[in-house]
Design a protein around this motif. Structure first.
Motif, PDB file in Angstrom:
ATOM      1  N   ASP A 109       0.820  -1.210   0.000  1.00  0.00           N
ATOM      2  CA  ASP A 109       0.000   0.000   0.000  1.00  0.00           C
ATOM      3  C   ASP A 109       0.857   1.266   0.000  1.00  0.00           C
ATOM      4  OD1 ASP A 109      -2.280  -1.549  -0.037  1.00  0.00           O
ATOM      5  OD2 ASP A 109      -3.268  -0.412   1.547  1.00  0.00           O
ATOM      6  N   LEU A 110       1.954   1.266   0.734  1.00  0.00           N
ATOM      7  CA  LEU A 110       2.846   2.434   0.732  1.00  0.00           C
ATOM      8  C   LEU A 110       3.467   2.638  -0.650  1.00  0.00           C
ATOM      9  CD1 LEU A 110       4.549   2.108   4.225  1.00  0.00           C
ATOM     10  CD2 LEU A 110       2.799   3.766   3.516  1.00  0.00           C
ATOM     11  N   THR A 111       3.807   1.556  -1.316  1.00  0.00           N
ATOM     12  CA  THR A 111       4.334   1.656  -2.678  1.00  0.00           C
ATOM     13  C   THR A 111       3.279   2.221  -3.620  1.00  0.00           C
ATOM     14  OG1 THR A 111       5.807  -0.224  -2.271  1.00  0.00           O
ATOM     15  CG2 THR A 111       5.361   0.344  -4.585  1.00  0.00           C
ATOM     16  N   LEU A 112       2.060   1.730  -3.491  1.00  0.00           N
ATOM     17  CA  LEU A 112       0.975   2.261  -4.320  1.00  0.00           C
ATOM     18  C   LEU A 112       0.717   3.733  -4.017  1.00  0.00           C
ATOM     19  CD1 LEU A 112      -1.461  -0.786  -4.364  1.00  0.00           C
ATOM     20  CD2 LEU A 112      -0.205   0.175  -6.310  1.00  0.00           C
ATOM     21  N   ALA A 113       0.824   4.135  -2.750  1.00  0.00           N
ATOM     22  CA  ALA A 113       0.654   5.550  -2.397  1.00  0.00           C
ATOM     23  C   ALA A 113       1.682   6.406  -3.132  1.00  0.00           C
ATOM     24  CB  ALA A 113       0.780   5.744  -0.891  1.00  0.00           C
ATOM     25  N   ALA A 114       2.914   5.932  -3.188  1.00  0.00           N
ATOM     26  CA  ALA A 114       3.960   6.672  -3.901  1.00  0.00           C
ATOM     27  C   ALA A 114       3.638   6.740  -5.397  1.00  0.00           C
ATOM     28  CB  ALA A 114       5.317   6.011  -3.672  1.00  0.00           C
ATOM     29  N   PHE A 115       3.189   5.629  -5.967  1.00  0.00           N
ATOM     30  CA  PHE A 115       2.802   5.622  -7.387  1.00  0.00           C
ATOM     31  C   PHE A 115       1.624   6.552  -7.646  1.00  0.00           C
ATOM     32  CE2 PHE A 115       4.505   1.041  -8.250  1.00  0.00           C
ATOM     33  CZ  PHE A 115       5.788   1.538  -8.352  1.00  0.00           C
ATOM     34  N   PHE A 116       0.647   6.554  -6.746  1.00  0.00           N
ATOM     35  CA  PHE A 116      -0.512   7.431  -6.901  1.00  0.00           C
ATOM     36  C   PHE A 116      -0.078   8.897  -6.859  1.00  0.00           C
ATOM     37  CE2 PHE A 116      -3.987   4.435  -4.962  1.00  0.00           C
ATOM     38  CZ  PHE A 116      -3.764   3.514  -5.961  1.00  0.00           C
ATOM     39  N   LEU A 117       0.809   9.222  -5.937  1.00  0.00           N
ATOM     40  CA  LEU A 117       1.291  10.600  -5.821  1.00  0.00           C
ATOM     41  C   LEU A 117       2.061  10.999  -7.076  1.00  0.00           C
ATOM     42  CD1 LEU A 117       1.124  12.883  -3.784  1.00  0.00           C
ATOM     43  CD2 LEU A 117       3.302  12.107  -2.850  1.00  0.00           C
ATOM     44  N   TYR A 118       2.889  10.091  -7.580  1.00  0.00           N
ATOM     45  CA  TYR A 118       3.599  10.358  -8.825  1.00  0.00           C
ATOM     46  C   TYR A 118       2.614  10.558  -9.977  1.00  0.00           C
ATOM     47  CZ  TYR A 118       6.485   9.867 -12.942  1.00  0.00           C
ATOM     48  OH  TYR A 118       7.077  10.090 -14.165  1.00  0.00           O
ATOM     49  N   ALA A 119       1.594   9.715 -10.047  1.00  0.00           N
ATOM     50  CA  ALA A 119       0.582   9.841 -11.101  1.00  0.00           C
ATOM     51  C   ALA A 119      -0.103  11.199 -11.019  1.00  0.00           C
ATOM     52  CB  ALA A 119      -0.444   8.717 -10.984  1.00  0.00           C
ATOM     53  N   PHE A 120      -0.417  11.635  -9.807  1.00  0.00           N
ATOM     54  CA  PHE A 120      -1.055  12.940  -9.623  1.00  0.00           C
ATOM     55  C   PHE A 120      -0.149  14.062 -10.114  1.00  0.00           C
ATOM     56  CE2 PHE A 120      -1.775  16.748  -7.030  1.00  0.00           C
ATOM     57  CZ  PHE A 120      -3.091  17.015  -7.375  1.00  0.00           C
ATOM     58  N   HIS A 121       1.102  14.045  -9.682  1.00  0.00           N
ATOM     59  CA  HIS A 121       2.033  15.111 -10.071  1.00  0.00           C
ATOM     60  C   HIS A 121       2.393  15.059 -11.558  1.00  0.00           C
ATOM     61  CE1 HIS A 121       2.642  17.073  -6.277  1.00  0.00           C
ATOM     62  NE2 HIS A 121       2.791  15.900  -5.690  1.00  0.00           N
ATOM     63  N   SER A 122       2.525  13.870 -12.095  1.00  0.00           N
ATOM     64  CA  SER A 122       2.940  13.776 -13.501  1.00  0.00           C
ATOM     65  C   SER A 122       1.827  14.171 -14.474  1.00  0.00           C
ATOM     66  CB  SER A 122       3.442  12.369 -13.819  1.00  0.00           C
ATOM     67  OG  SER A 122       2.394  11.444 -13.799  1.00  0.00           O
ATOM     68  N   THR A 123       0.593  14.105 -14.035  1.00  0.00           N
ATOM     69  CA  THR A 123      -0.516  14.507 -14.899  1.00  0.00           C
ATOM     70  C   THR A 123      -0.933  15.954 -14.657  1.00  0.00           C
ATOM     71  OG1 THR A 123      -2.120  13.583 -13.325  1.00  0.00           O
ATOM     72  CG2 THR A 123      -1.433  12.167 -15.159  1.00  0.00           C
ATOM     73  N   ARG A 124      -0.222  16.658 -13.795  1.00  0.00           N
ATOM     74  CA  ARG A 124      -0.551  18.040 -13.431  1.00  0.00           C
ATOM     75  C   ARG A 124      -0.575  18.966 -14.647  1.00  0.00           C
ATOM     76  NH1 ARG A 124       3.543  19.946  -9.416  1.00  0.00           N
ATOM     77  NH2 ARG A 124       4.853  19.392 -11.150  1.00  0.00           N
ATOM     78  N   ALA A 125       0.434  18.930 -15.479  1.00  0.00           N
ATOM     79  CA  ALA A 125       0.542  19.855 -16.603  1.00  0.00           C
ATOM     80  C   ALA A 125      -0.494  19.567 -17.695  1.00  0.00           C
ATOM     81  CB  ALA A 125       1.944  19.786 -17.197  1.00  0.00           C
ATOM     82  N   GLU A 126      -1.125  18.411 -17.616  1.00  0.00           N
ATOM     83  CA  GLU A 126      -2.041  18.026 -18.667  1.00  0.00           C
ATOM     84  C   GLU A 126      -3.464  18.482 -18.427  1.00  0.00           C
ATOM     85  OE1 GLU A 126      -1.799  13.850 -19.248  1.00  0.00           O
ATOM     86  OE2 GLU A 126       0.345  13.843 -18.917  1.00  0.00           O
ATOM     87  N   ARG A 127      -3.725  19.095 -17.287  1.00  0.00           N
ATOM     88  CA  ARG A 127      -5.099  19.512 -16.987  1.00  0.00           C
ATOM     89  C   ARG A 127      -5.604  20.487 -18.043  1.00  0.00           C
ATOM     90  NH1 ARG A 127      -4.702  21.270 -10.923  1.00  0.00           N
ATOM     91  NH2 ARG A 127      -4.292  23.140 -12.099  1.00  0.00           N
ATOM     92  N   GLY A 128      -6.887  20.359 -18.323  1.00  0.00           N
ATOM     93  CA  GLY A 128      -7.466  21.203 -19.362  1.00  0.00           C
ATOM     94  C   GLY A 128      -8.113  22.458 -18.818  1.00  0.00           C
TER      95      GLY A 128
END
Length: 128
Positions: A109-128
């Motif tokens: 779960d901690l690993t998934l939390a890190a992946f989720f946080l990365y997913a959130f930050h990496s998709t930041r610039a793509e917001r419409g």
């Protein structure tokens, strides 16, 4: 679909499928859990309540995977969902109140939390 969106989609899809596979069988394992990790469960409403809430989150992960741009903000409470269980397992283990076997699931779960946080930050610039 961008590389960041593909990563986010895959990580939430895998998390949702893994979570359902890990949680659903527990609905039928109350007695077994009491035998394997005594004492027996004395408050089944907490046991089944935990499973139900956790399963609802797995469905949310699948929803996020379906449209990472639309549901991007849901990634933040998803991080919290993973951190609360993962950190709790570490704290309980440090107090001698949890089997090391269960800590392994907390680390997932901690690993998934890190992946989720990365997913959130990496998709930041793509917001419409």
């Amino acid at each position: 679909m961008t590389t960041q969106q593909t990563f986010a989609r895959r990580v939430f899809l895998v998390a949702g499928i893994y979570g359902i596979a890990a949680l659903l069988p527990q609905y039928f394992m109350e007695a077994q859990v009491g035998r394997d990790f005594p004492p027996p469960i004395s408050h089944p409403e907490y046991f089944y309540g935990f499973i139900g809430v956790a399963l609802a989150w797995q469905l949310a992960f699948l929803l996020i995977a379906g449209d990472v741009r639309r549901y991007r903000l849901f990634m933040l409470p998803a991080v919290v969902e993973k951190l609360t269980w993962g950190l709790a397992t570490l704290a309980l283990y440090a107090q001698g109140r949890l089997a090391v076997f269960v800590v392994g699931f907390g680390l997932i779960d901690l690993t998934l939390a890190a992946f989720f946080l990365y997913a959130f930050h990496s998709t930041r610039a793509e917001r419409g």
